[in-house]
Scaffold this active site. Structure first.
Site, PDB file in Angstrom:
ATOM      1  N   ARG A  15      11.802  59.334  97.430  1.00 13.37           N
ATOM      2  CA  ARG A  15      10.833  60.425  97.242  1.00 13.37           C
ATOM      3  C   ARG A  15       9.457  60.029  97.799  1.00 13.37           C
ATOM      4  NH1 ARG A  15       5.864  61.320  95.206  1.00 13.37           N
ATOM      5  NH2 ARG A  15       6.317  59.922  93.458  1.00 13.37           N
ATOM      6  N   ASP A  16       8.746  59.187  97.099  1.00 13.70           N
ATOM      7  CA  ASP A  16       7.396  58.804  97.538  1.00 13.70           C
ATOM      8  C   ASP A  16       7.463  58.114  98.895  1.00 13.70           C
ATOM      9  OD1 ASP A  16       4.668  58.410  97.438  1.00 13.70           O
ATOM     10  OD2 ASP A  16       4.709  56.913  95.862  1.00 13.70           O
ATOM     11  N   HIS A 210       2.170  52.554  88.765  1.00  8.21           N
ATOM     12  CA  HIS A 210       2.581  52.852  90.142  1.00  8.21           C
ATOM     13  C   HIS A 210       1.467  52.353  91.063  1.00  8.21           C
ATOM     14  CE1 HIS A 210       4.503  55.844  93.065  1.00  8.21           C
ATOM     15  NE2 HIS A 210       3.387  55.531  93.675  1.00  8.21           N
ATOM     16  N   HIS A 212      -0.046  50.932  94.759  1.00  6.95           N
ATOM     17  CA  HIS A 212       0.080  50.884  96.225  1.00  6.95           C
ATOM     18  C   HIS A 212      -0.558  49.589  96.702  1.00  6.95           C
ATOM     19  CE1 HIS A 212       1.143  55.208  97.523  1.00  6.95           C
ATOM     20  NE2 HIS A 212       1.628  54.965  96.331  1.00  6.95           N
ATOM     21  N   CYS A 243       1.235  59.410  99.459  1.00  5.27           N
ATOM     22  CA  CYS A 243       1.075  60.856  99.353  1.00  5.27           C
ATOM     23  C   CYS A 243       0.390  61.413 100.591  1.00  5.27           C
ATOM     24  CB  CYS A 243       0.252  61.194  98.111  1.00  5.27           C
ATOM     25  SG  CYS A 243      -0.047  62.957  97.960  1.00  5.27           S
ATOM     26  N   ASN A 252       3.289  51.905  99.552  1.00  4.41           N
ATOM     27  CA  ASN A 252       3.693  51.652  98.175  1.00  4.41           C
ATOM     28  C   ASN A 252       3.974  50.157  98.032  1.00  4.41           C
ATOM     29  OD1 ASN A 252       4.240  54.096  96.393  1.00  4.41           O
ATOM     30  ND2 ASN A 252       5.127  54.775  98.328  1.00  4.41           N
TER      31      ASN A 252
HETATM   32  N1  COA Z   1      10.107  75.236  95.609  1.00  3.34           N
HETATM   33  C1  COA Z   1      10.177  75.917  96.780  1.00  3.34           C
HETATM   34  N2  COA Z   1       9.219  76.750  97.210  1.00  3.34           N
HETATM   35  C2  COA Z   1       8.147  76.900  96.423  1.00  3.34           C
HETATM   36  C3  COA Z   1       8.016  76.233  95.197  1.00  3.34           C
HETATM   37  C4  COA Z   1       9.044  75.363  94.808  1.00  3.34           C
HETATM   38  N3  COA Z   1       8.977  74.668  93.670  1.00  3.34           N
HETATM   39  N4  COA Z   1       6.849  76.606  94.648  1.00  3.34           N
HETATM   40  C5  COA Z   1       6.271  77.460  95.495  1.00  3.34           C
HETATM   41  N5  COA Z   1       7.052  77.643  96.567  1.00  3.34           N
HETATM   42  C6  COA Z   1       6.782  78.469  97.741  1.00  3.34           C
HETATM   43  C7  COA Z   1       6.405  79.864  97.409  1.00  3.34           C
HETATM   44  O1  COA Z   1       7.528  80.675  97.307  1.00  3.34           O
HETATM   45  C8  COA Z   1       5.540  80.235  98.568  1.00  3.34           C
HETATM   46  O2  COA Z   1       6.362  80.511  99.700  1.00  3.34           O
HETATM   47  P1  COA Z   1       5.980  81.659 100.743  1.00  3.34           P
HETATM   48  O3  COA Z   1       4.701  81.185 101.384  1.00  3.34           O
HETATM   49  O4  COA Z   1       7.119  81.665 101.684  1.00  3.34           O
HETATM   50  O5  COA Z   1       5.806  82.888  99.936  1.00  3.34           O
HETATM   51  C9  COA Z   1       4.808  78.957  98.879  1.00  3.34           C
HETATM   52  O6  COA Z   1       5.656  77.907  98.389  1.00  3.34           O
HETATM   53  C10 COA Z   1       3.474  78.867  98.190  1.00  3.34           C
HETATM   54  O7  COA Z   1       3.634  79.113  96.815  1.00  3.34           O
HETATM   55  P2  COA Z   1       2.434  79.341  95.786  1.00  3.34           P
HETATM   56  O8  COA Z   1       3.018  79.722  94.483  1.00  3.34           O
HETATM   57  O9  COA Z   1       1.405  80.243  96.408  1.00  3.34           O
HETATM   58  O10 COA Z   1       1.861  77.929  95.579  1.00  3.34           O
HETATM   59  P3  COA Z   1       0.821  77.072  96.403  1.00  3.34           P
HETATM   60  O11 COA Z   1       0.743  77.424  97.832  1.00  3.34           O
HETATM   61  O12 COA Z   1      -0.431  77.056  95.603  1.00  3.34           O
HETATM   62  O13 COA Z   1       1.541  75.662  96.269  1.00  3.34           O
HETATM   63  C11 COA Z   1       2.812  73.996  95.093  1.00  3.34           C
HETATM   64  C12 COA Z   1       1.723  75.033  95.008  1.00  3.34           C
HETATM   65  C13 COA Z   1       2.697  73.116  93.853  1.00  3.34           C
HETATM   66  C14 COA Z   1       4.154  74.681  95.118  1.00  3.34           C
HETATM   67  C15 COA Z   1       2.640  73.184  96.397  1.00  3.34           C
HETATM   68  O14 COA Z   1       1.299  72.772  96.541  1.00  3.34           O
HETATM   69  C16 COA Z   1       3.503  71.959  96.423  1.00  3.34           C
HETATM   70  O15 COA Z   1       4.715  72.056  96.478  1.00  3.34           O
HETATM   71  N6  COA Z   1       2.909  70.768  96.432  1.00  3.34           N
HETATM   72  C17 COA Z   1       3.649  69.514  96.398  1.00  3.34           C
HETATM   73  C18 COA Z   1       2.771  68.414  96.837  1.00  3.34           C
HETATM   74  C19 COA Z   1       3.502  67.103  96.731  1.00  3.34           C
HETATM   75  O16 COA Z   1       4.689  67.004  96.503  1.00  3.34           O
HETATM   76  N7  COA Z   1       2.733  66.028  96.929  1.00  3.34           N
HETATM   77  C20 COA Z   1       3.279  64.715  96.909  1.00  3.34           C
HETATM   78  C21 COA Z   1       3.554  64.217  95.541  1.00  3.34           C
HETATM   79  S1  COA Z   1       2.232  63.214  94.963  1.00  3.34           S
HETATM   80 ZN    ZN Z   2       3.231  55.948  95.664  1.00  2.18          ZN
END
Ligand code: COA
Ligand code: ZN
Length: 312
Positions: A15-16, A210, A212, A243, A252
């Site tokens: 994942r990370d 965790h 890095h 990230c 990491n």
């Molecule tokens: N799985 C799949 N798609 C998702 C989802 C999920 N859990 N949550 C939201 N989406 C989709 C929405 O359907 C939307 O799609 P569209 O543009 O085709 O309509 C799009 O993602 C944006 O969704 P929205 O609800 O407006 O959220 P956002 O744009 O504010 O994003 C998160 C919020 C949390 C979903 C997004 O920022 C994210 O996934 N971040 C993860 C970051 C990450 O993993 N970082 C590393 C870990 S430290």
């Molecule tokens: Zn990390």
């Protein structure tokens, strides 16, 4: 203080590790990588994220990957997955997950860029997710990222780390993982954070770290955590990842570096060093880059023979 006799190594490579890599790797290669991690003895392998595929395209195959993993007997291996919202929870359930991690940070600026929410908003979004997971009997972890410093706003107050950790604890998680997302921390900070968390009422058994190795301090921080009585540390084979929403988060702590240290200290963990290096080599090859970790390159060291320990 006596160090713990044994610790849990929580592997975050799939994942990370993979979420920040430029070269996409196939689902088949991810499955082979996870198989090698299992063969090395790792029992907690954070497999993927049910986040927006637009945010993290590297993990867009989460549904398929997780279904393949849960279709085979687990043999005691747990595959926690990152879940940011109810949508992600629906996907995780459908794919057969039984352990999750939610993730926020000790800095609003960071959560805004990473998940488009303030810390308060993230906690509100996680509450129903964690409740559903608890009802289903899942193991639940929560991350507090940027606890040692934020790439956007710099210094982070320990009081803020404690506040977020306590609010996550109130949601009902089994473990709180304190993250040095950009690898700026030093041992004194580890001691200070552990002490603050414990005096606020958290139990040592429920705290993980965790680290890095961005600036070469990860293992020193592990030793500080061990001295505090912490018994769970995250690591990523090969030291891959970080990230994508945290500038400079490369590196990491490498699982093989952690295993070497723990072996030398006589602390149990159940993981085979040569087999971890084998998994690290595989992921480096799949990613098309050299294996950069120190122990990955040098190998372990057998005190009985003076020979290097490397995979056959
Ligand atoms: N799985 C799949 N798609 C998702 C989802 C999920 N859990 N949550 C939201 N989406 C989709 C929405 O359907 C939307 O799609 P569209 O543009 O085709 O309509 C799009 O993602 C944006 O969704 P929205 O609800 O407006 O959220 P956002 O744009 O504010 O994003 C998160 C919020 C949390 C979903 C997004 O920022 C994210 O996934 N971040 C993860 C970051 C990450 O993993 N970082 C590393 C870990 S430290
Ligand atoms: Zn990390």
């Amino acid at each position: 203080m006596a160090l713990p006799q044994s610790v849990r190594i929580y592997e975050v490579g799939p994942r990370d590790g993979l979420q920040n890599e430029a070269t996409p790797i196939s689902t088949q290669d991810k499955l082979r990588y996870i198989e090698l991690l299992r063969e090395a003895g790792l029992k907690e392998i954070e497999a993927t994220s049910f986040v927006s595929p637009k945010a993290i395209p590297q993990l867009a195959d989460a549904d398929e990957l997780m279904r393949a993993l849960t279709a085979t007997p687990s043999d005691g291996v747990v595959y926690p997955v990152l879940v940011p919202n109810e949508r992600g929870m629906d996907r995780a359930i459908a794919a057969g997950a039984n352990a999750l991690a939610v993730f926020t940070a000790a800095s609003d600026e960071f959560t805004q860029r990473n998940i488009g929410m303030t810390i308060d908003e993230s906690l509100a979004a996680f509450a129903p997710v964690v409740t559903r997971a608890a009802d289903l009997g899942w193991w639940r972890r929560a991350y507090v990222s940027t606890a040692f410093g934020c790439p956007f706003t710099g210094h982070v107050d320990i009081a803020k780390v404690v506040d977020v950790a306590l609010r996550l604890d109130d949601l009902g998680v089994d473990e709180i993982c304190i993250g040095d997302t950009i690898g700026v921390g030093v041992p004194g900070q580890v001691h200070a954070i552990t002490a603050a968390l414990v005096s606020a009422g958290l139990s040592l058994d429920n705290i993980a770290y965790h680290f890095h190795d961005t600036r070469g301090t990860a293992l020193a921080n592990v030793v500080a955590g061990l001295e505090d009585g912490i018994a769970c540390f995250d690591a990523s084979t090969g030291g891959t990842g970080g990230c994508p929403y945290a500038p400079g988060a490369a590196g990491n702590l490498a699982t093989e570096d952690l295993v070497y240290l723990l072996d030398g200290l006589g602390i149990g963990h159940g993981v085979d060093l040569a087999k971890v290096i084998k998994a690290a080599r595989f992921s480096a090859q799949a990613l098309g880059k050299p294996l950069a970790s120190k122990v990955g390159q040098a190998g372990g060291w057998d005190a009985a023979t003076g020979q290097r320990i490397l995979p056959a």
